[in-house]
Design an enzyme around this catalytic site. Structure first.
Site, short mmCIF file in Angstrom:
data_model
loop_
_atom_site.label_atom_id
_atom_site.label_comp_id
_atom_site.label_asym_id
_atom_site.label_seq_id
_atom_site.Cartn_x
_atom_site.Cartn_y
_atom_site.Cartn_z
N GLY A 12 0.72 -1.29 -0.03
CA GLY A 12 0.03 -0.10 -0.02
C GLY A 12 0.89 1.15 0.01
O GLY A 12 0.13 2.25 0.60
N ASN A 14 1.37 3.22 -2.68
CA ASN A 14 0.77 3.89 -3.44
C ASN A 14 -0.40 4.59 -2.59
O ASN A 14 -0.72 5.74 -3.01
CB ASN A 14 0.37 3.47 -4.82
CG ASN A 14 1.43 3.45 -5.67
OD1 ASN A 14 1.79 4.34 -6.28
ND2 ASN A 14 1.92 2.23 -6.14
N ARG A 65 -15.83 -14.72 -9.46
CA ARG A 65 -15.48 -13.39 -9.82
C ARG A 65 -16.51 -12.61 -9.62
O ARG A 65 -16.45 -11.27 -9.25
CB ARG A 65 -14.55 -13.49 -11.07
CG ARG A 65 -14.06 -11.92 -11.07
CD ARG A 65 -12.82 -11.80 -12.18
NE ARG A 65 -13.42 -11.83 -13.43
CZ ARG A 65 -12.90 -11.38 -14.41
NH1 ARG A 65 -11.31 -11.08 -14.30
NH2 ARG A 65 -13.35 -11.31 -15.78
N ARG A 91 -5.46 -8.32 -8.98
CA ARG A 91 -6.41 -8.87 -9.78
C ARG A 91 -7.08 -8.24 -11.06
O ARG A 91 -6.84 -7.09 -11.03
CB ARG A 91 -7.73 -9.37 -8.98
CG ARG A 91 -7.52 -10.19 -7.69
CD ARG A 91 -8.83 -10.64 -6.92
NE ARG A 91 -8.30 -11.29 -5.80
CZ ARG A 91 -8.16 -12.74 -5.88
NH1 ARG A 91 -8.41 -13.38 -6.74
NH2 ARG A 91 -7.93 -13.23 -4.66
N ASN A 107 -5.76 2.75 -12.85
CA ASN A 107 -4.80 1.84 -12.16
C ASN A 107 -3.30 2.59 -12.44
O ASN A 107 -3.01 3.14 -13.30
CB ASN A 107 -4.85 0.45 -12.99
CG ASN A 107 -3.67 -0.35 -12.77
OD1 ASN A 107 -3.73 -0.74 -11.45
ND2 ASN A 107 -3.13 -1.16 -13.96
N HIS A 109 0.62 1.22 -13.00
CA HIS A 109 1.31 0.00 -13.47
C HIS A 109 2.81 0.43 -13.65
O HIS A 109 2.90 1.48 -13.99
CB HIS A 109 0.55 -0.29 -14.84
CG HIS A 109 1.52 -1.74 -15.28
ND1 HIS A 109 1.17 -2.87 -14.95
CD2 HIS A 109 2.40 -1.63 -16.27
CE1 HIS A 109 1.88 -3.74 -15.60
NE2 HIS A 109 2.78 -3.07 -16.30
N ASP A 145 -4.23 -3.99 -18.64
CA ASP A 145 -3.26 -2.94 -18.90
C ASP A 145 -3.15 -2.59 -20.12
O ASP A 145 -2.38 -1.71 -20.77
CB ASP A 145 -1.63 -3.43 -18.40
CG ASP A 145 -1.54 -3.95 -17.10
OD1 ASP A 145 -2.26 -3.59 -16.12
OD2 ASP A 145 -0.92 -4.94 -16.92
N GLU A 174 6.03 6.47 -9.15
CA GLU A 174 4.52 6.15 -9.17
C GLU A 174 3.75 6.99 -7.94
O GLU A 174 2.66 7.60 -7.97
CB GLU A 174 4.40 4.75 -8.39
CG GLU A 174 4.88 3.67 -9.55
CD GLU A 174 4.58 2.17 -9.15
OE1 GLU A 174 3.45 1.73 -8.59
OE2 GLU A 174 5.59 1.53 -9.44
C1 GAR Z 1 3.33 -0.97 -7.46
O1 GAR Z 1 4.62 -0.96 -8.16
C2 GAR Z 1 2.33 -0.99 -8.82
O2 GAR Z 1 2.48 -0.54 -9.59
C3 GAR Z 1 2.27 -2.54 -8.90
O3 GAR Z 1 2.29 -3.09 -7.46
C4 GAR Z 1 3.18 -2.36 -6.84
C5 GAR Z 1 2.26 -2.13 -5.48
O4 GAR Z 1 3.02 -1.42 -4.46
N1 GAR Z 1 1.06 -2.75 -9.51
C6 GAR Z 1 0.91 -3.88 -10.30
O5 GAR Z 1 1.83 -4.60 -10.79
C7 GAR Z 1 -0.71 -4.08 -10.99
N2 GAR Z 1 -0.63 -4.91 -12.06
P1 GAR Z 1 2.33 -0.76 -3.20
O6 GAR Z 1 1.31 -1.96 -2.87
O7 GAR Z 1 3.29 -0.32 -2.49
O8 GAR Z 1 1.50 0.56 -3.82
#
Ligand code: GAR
Length: 218
Positions: A12, A14, A65, A91, A107, A109, A145, A174
């Protein structure tokens, strides 16, 4: 005030960047609820620490789902969520969630889409020999994506990089662009034009915004 619901499966960071941007006055929005598909996701701890409702929704217990996403939509609606932010949500977003929030799921990525969709993308960028990677915030559509791109940040891939060092360099960006994308949305500065998201923002200086790696020596 834009009501945001955050879906997160892991640590978490982000989510934290969004909460911090709100606290710092850089983002005019409220995180109304954080939902995780992982019972002990650290994202849920971060939500509680910030006084935000934190909910675990169990995929296995839901029985499929559609029912799982139906439960998530219920929780989001209970909290008057207007925009759904996927912040490390691992997911694929299905039709139930997308139909409930059409054009209102974003999202983050960790690659420069459309290069390297899916998982383990930092490793894939290194193995491919890319000189740049980065991150992308995009609207979510039915693909993986593939949705319209809102904002991207570029970082160099360095010769000695491991998956971890590159991921950390990307993650810093990010944390800058995700809150920014949500703020642009909140201010109504994003407009769809086919696949393109037109952003009502000053144009970058063209040479200043160009990146070359390895750099051209002066
Ligand atoms: C981040 O790098 C995000 O971009 C990636 O997972 C990480 C989560 O970090 N997301 C994906 O790969 C989605 N397909 P966080 O939990 O510290 O935010």
């Amino acid at each position: 005030m834009l009501g945001v619901g955050v879906l997160a499966s892991g640590r978490g960071s982000n989510l934290q960047a969004i909460l911090d941007a709100i606290a710092a006055g850089r983002l005019s929005a409220a995180v109304r609820v954080v939902v995780s598909d992982v019972a002990d996701a650290y994202a849920l701890e971060r939500a509680r620490a910030a006084g935000v409702p934190a909910r675990f929704v169990d995929f296995k217990a839901a029985g499929g789902r559609e029912a799982f996403e139906g439960r998530i939509v219920e929780v989001l609606r209970e909290h008057a969520v207007e925009l759904v932010a996927l912040a490390g949500y691992m997911r694929v977003c299905g039709p139930v969630l997308l139909a409930a929030y059409p054009g209102r799921v974003v999202n983050i990525h960790p690659s420069l889409l459309p290069s390297f969709p899916g998982l383990h993308v930092q490793r894939a960028a290194i193995e491919h020999g890319a000189k740049f990677s980065g991150c992308t915030v995009h609207f979510v559509d039915a693909g993986v994506d593939t949705g319209p791109i809102i904002i991207q940040a570029v970082v160099p891939v360095l010769d000695g990089d491991t998956e971890e060092t590159l991921a950390a360099r990307i993650l810093r960006q990010e944390h800058r662009i995700f809150p920014r994308a949500i703020q642009l949305y909140a201010e109504g500065r994003l407009r769809a034009s086919g696949r393109r998201v037109l952003v009502d923002a000053p144009a970058p200086g063209l040479d200043a915004a160009a990146l070359i790696n390895p750099p051209i020596e002066a």
